[in-house]
Design an enzyme around this catalytic site. Structure first.
Site, mmCIF file in Angstrom:
data_model
loop_
_atom_site.group_PDB
_atom_site.id
_atom_site.type_symbol
_atom_site.label_atom_id
_atom_site.label_comp_id
_atom_site.label_asym_id
_atom_site.label_seq_id
_atom_site.Cartn_x
_atom_site.Cartn_y
_atom_site.Cartn_z
ATOM 1 N N GLU A 53 -108.165 -103.064 -36.690
ATOM 2 C CA GLU A 53 -108.965 -103.562 -35.796
ATOM 3 C C GLU A 53 -109.704 -103.171 -34.536
ATOM 4 O O GLU A 53 -110.618 -103.715 -33.979
ATOM 5 C CB GLU A 53 -108.617 -105.569 -35.272
ATOM 6 C CG GLU A 53 -108.007 -105.979 -37.365
ATOM 7 C CD GLU A 53 -106.648 -105.845 -37.811
ATOM 8 O OE1 GLU A 53 -106.257 -106.086 -38.173
ATOM 9 O OE2 GLU A 53 -106.233 -103.836 -36.850
ATOM 10 N N CYS A 76 -102.448 -108.841 -37.223
ATOM 11 C CA CYS A 76 -101.080 -108.910 -36.450
ATOM 12 C C CYS A 76 -101.341 -110.423 -35.384
ATOM 13 O O CYS A 76 -102.971 -110.579 -35.051
ATOM 14 C CB CYS A 76 -100.751 -107.811 -36.094
ATOM 15 S SG CYS A 76 -100.954 -106.824 -34.892
ATOM 16 N N ALA A 155 -90.942 -83.391 -65.474
ATOM 17 C CA ALA A 155 -91.891 -83.345 -65.729
ATOM 18 C C ALA A 155 -91.092 -82.613 -67.078
ATOM 19 O O ALA A 155 -90.333 -82.062 -66.698
ATOM 20 C CB ALA A 155 -92.107 -80.985 -65.429
ATOM 21 N N ASP A 201 -80.335 -76.163 -59.720
ATOM 22 C CA ASP A 201 -81.965 -74.861 -58.789
ATOM 23 C C ASP A 201 -81.702 -74.781 -57.538
ATOM 24 O O ASP A 201 -82.201 -73.544 -56.786
ATOM 25 C CB ASP A 201 -82.960 -75.620 -59.309
ATOM 26 C CG ASP A 201 -82.623 -76.028 -60.489
ATOM 27 O OD1 ASP A 201 -82.548 -74.821 -61.339
ATOM 28 O OD2 ASP A 201 -84.067 -77.329 -60.864
ATOM 29 N N LEU A 205 -86.503 -78.547 -51.524
ATOM 30 C CA LEU A 205 -87.334 -80.272 -51.360
ATOM 31 C C LEU A 205 -87.993 -80.381 -50.226
ATOM 32 O O LEU A 205 -87.627 -81.404 -49.648
ATOM 33 C CB LEU A 205 -85.784 -80.775 -51.276
ATOM 34 C CG LEU A 205 -84.805 -80.638 -52.165
ATOM 35 C CD1 LEU A 205 -83.581 -81.664 -52.082
ATOM 36 C CD2 LEU A 205 -85.533 -81.184 -53.446
ATOM 37 N N ARG A 208 -94.924 -77.919 -50.220
ATOM 38 C CA ARG A 208 -95.346 -76.697 -49.843
ATOM 39 C C ARG A 208 -97.120 -76.679 -50.845
ATOM 40 O O ARG A 208 -97.282 -77.163 -51.509
ATOM 41 C CB ARG A 208 -94.468 -75.990 -51.231
ATOM 42 C CG ARG A 208 -93.479 -75.173 -50.445
ATOM 43 C CD ARG A 208 -92.730 -74.189 -51.525
ATOM 44 N NE ARG A 208 -92.395 -74.756 -53.216
ATOM 45 C CZ ARG A 208 -91.472 -75.648 -53.050
ATOM 46 N NH1 ARG A 208 -90.449 -75.746 -51.836
ATOM 47 N NH2 ARG A 208 -91.811 -76.367 -54.271
ATOM 48 N N GLU A 296 -86.185 -86.862 -57.683
ATOM 49 C CA GLU A 296 -86.387 -86.374 -58.884
ATOM 50 C C GLU A 296 -85.552 -85.147 -59.141
ATOM 51 O O GLU A 296 -85.452 -84.027 -59.025
ATOM 52 C CB GLU A 296 -87.289 -85.069 -57.525
ATOM 53 C CG GLU A 296 -88.787 -85.260 -56.822
ATOM 54 C CD GLU A 296 -89.591 -83.282 -56.202
ATOM 55 O OE1 GLU A 296 -88.833 -83.106 -56.875
ATOM 56 O OE2 GLU A 296 -91.062 -83.971 -55.738
ATOM 57 N N GLY A 298 -81.987 -85.177 -61.868
ATOM 58 C CA GLY A 298 -82.276 -85.037 -63.370
ATOM 59 C C GLY A 298 -81.579 -86.258 -64.401
ATOM 60 O O GLY A 298 -82.342 -87.018 -64.138
ATOM 61 N N SER A 304 -79.339 -92.877 -63.577
ATOM 62 C CA SER A 304 -78.572 -94.519 -62.613
ATOM 63 C C SER A 304 -79.058 -95.461 -62.151
ATOM 64 O O SER A 304 -79.616 -96.592 -62.082
ATOM 65 C CB SER A 304 -77.917 -93.762 -62.435
ATOM 66 O OG SER A 304 -76.553 -93.224 -62.750
#
Length: 389
Positions: A53, A76, A155, A201, A205, A208, A296, A298, A304
């Site tokens: 604003e 606000c 994926a 892996d 993290l 990129r 991301e 498994g 969970s």
């Protein structure tokens, strides 16, 4: 199209420009119209900067007097990092304010509208309200619960595998899908994986992308026993990118000290079964202003989250390949639902094709639960609308 809706679409487009840069604040856009002419526009660029604003009022100058101001969120009315917008609107002589939705922040929540009306400013609320709420779904969750909006990304192959039976997963999805995933990281405050992902892996993290302005989200590793290797990529770069280990008292004290010395922040939580208590972890991350959390993990970590009913949104990339294998991992492990009536239904589906891959976006809800969700969106929800496939 109704003129108010037309200008509000402009507002939403402006607000969306700052996706991922305003957290934990909302994305807000403003358009000022006088005699059918747009005389001022603005959007909130990042937390701590001038509100939309104020930017629009400065651009409009004297033309703001007797004009109409459009905003996707209630202005606000309190002193935060910047002065109240309601005062500036009143001083500028704005005649009418049209708002998409009331601000859920308890510090505002109708107070802005009340102050404007008391000052003689006409106020209209509810133009494209569902679109505005969906655009700021992260903010609406965070400001009302103080916990992150949780997104799960995975994926998998056409037959539902996230890796081969021998654990190979690079790359199941195509290049365009992977780029989309990095754009999701870029608009998130935190990215979370389980310890098995680190052990198998050793990912960095990080984001990129070609965009040099992209900021890496905080990296959160869930590891109840503190097995995080000191020579892992996330530990070696912990002083460059914020890294948090969510663990329990099962961690070895010497390992804790070594990780802390390497720059890793340690969150010690209680056990829930044999795992970190996610119900404790979410508010702990909220206190660190992690409002958008990208998981991301498994199958174990993903399930969970599902079991605890704390997944707000899913991004499932499906590649046109078949892997087979009874022991090949799937996106969701754990015990699973015993009966169909105990399953989760994914609602408000959105489908995208990214070259040969299919992306399914939706909101999981346990069957039988009634959820009042904001349908539709400004070209979709915030994360699907602003991330380009």
């Amino acid at each position: 199209m109704d003129p108010d809706e037309r200008y509000m679409w402009m507002v939403l487009d402006l607000a969306r420009r700052a996706c991922g840069k305003t957290n934990p604040n909302p994305m807000v856009g403003t358009v000022i119209v006088r005699d059918g002419e747009v005389v001022g526009t603005g959007f909130h660029k990042k937390a701590g900067d001038e509100h939309a604003e104020i930017v629009a009022l400065k651009e409009a100058g004297a033309k703001a007097r007797q004009a109409t101001l459009y905003a996707n969120l209630e202005p606000c009315s309190h002193q935060g990092r910047t002065p109240p917008c309601t005062e500036a609107i009143i001083r500028a002589g704005i005649r009418k304010v049209i708002i998409a939705t009331i601000d859920p922040n308890p510090l505002v929540s109708g107070q802005g509208v009340r102050l404007l009306r008391e000052a003689g400013v006409k106020v209209k609320v509810g133009v494209l309200e569902d679109k505005a709420k969906r655009l700021n779904e992260v903010f609406f969750k965070y400001i009302t619960t103080k916990t992150p909006f949780v997104m799960v990304k995975t994926a998998m192959s056409l037959d539902g595998k996230i890796a081969t039976a021998t654990g190979k997963s690079r790359w199941i999805s195509g290049e365009r899908s992977r780029r989309f995933g990095h754009q999701l990281r870029a608009v998130s405050d935190g990215i979370m994986v389980g310890i098995n992902t680190i052990l198998h892996d050793d990912p960095r993290l990080t984001v990129r992308l070609d965009d040099e302005k992209a900021i890496n989200p905080a990296r959160i590793i869930v590891d109840s026993r503190g097995r995080l290797p000191l020579n892992s990529n996330v530990v070696k770069t912990a002083r460059e990118t914020k890294t948090i280990l969510a663990t329990t008292d099962l961690i070895d004290p010497e390992k804790r000290e070594a990780l802390t010395d390497a720059g890793v922040e340690i969150l010690t939580l209680s056990l829930r079964g044999e795992q970190v208590n996610l119900q404790e972890l979410m508010p702990a991350l909220g206190k660190k202003e992690i409002s958008a959390l990208l998981v991301e993990g498994g199958g174990t970590l993903n399930y969970s989250f599902l079991k605890e009913n704390i997944i707000d949104k899913v991004y499932f990339f499906i590649a046109p390949i078949l892997l087979g294998g009874e022991n090949a991992p799937t996106p969701l492990g754990g015990a699973g639902a015993h009966e169909l009536k105990e399953s989760w239904e994914v609602q408000d589906l959105e489908l995208k094709q990214l070259d040969n891959d299919l992306l399914i976006i939706g909101y999981p809800v346990r069957r039988g639960e009634v959820v009042h969700r904001n349908s539709g969106g400004a070209g979709g929800s915030i994360r699907s609308a602003t991330v380009q496939g």
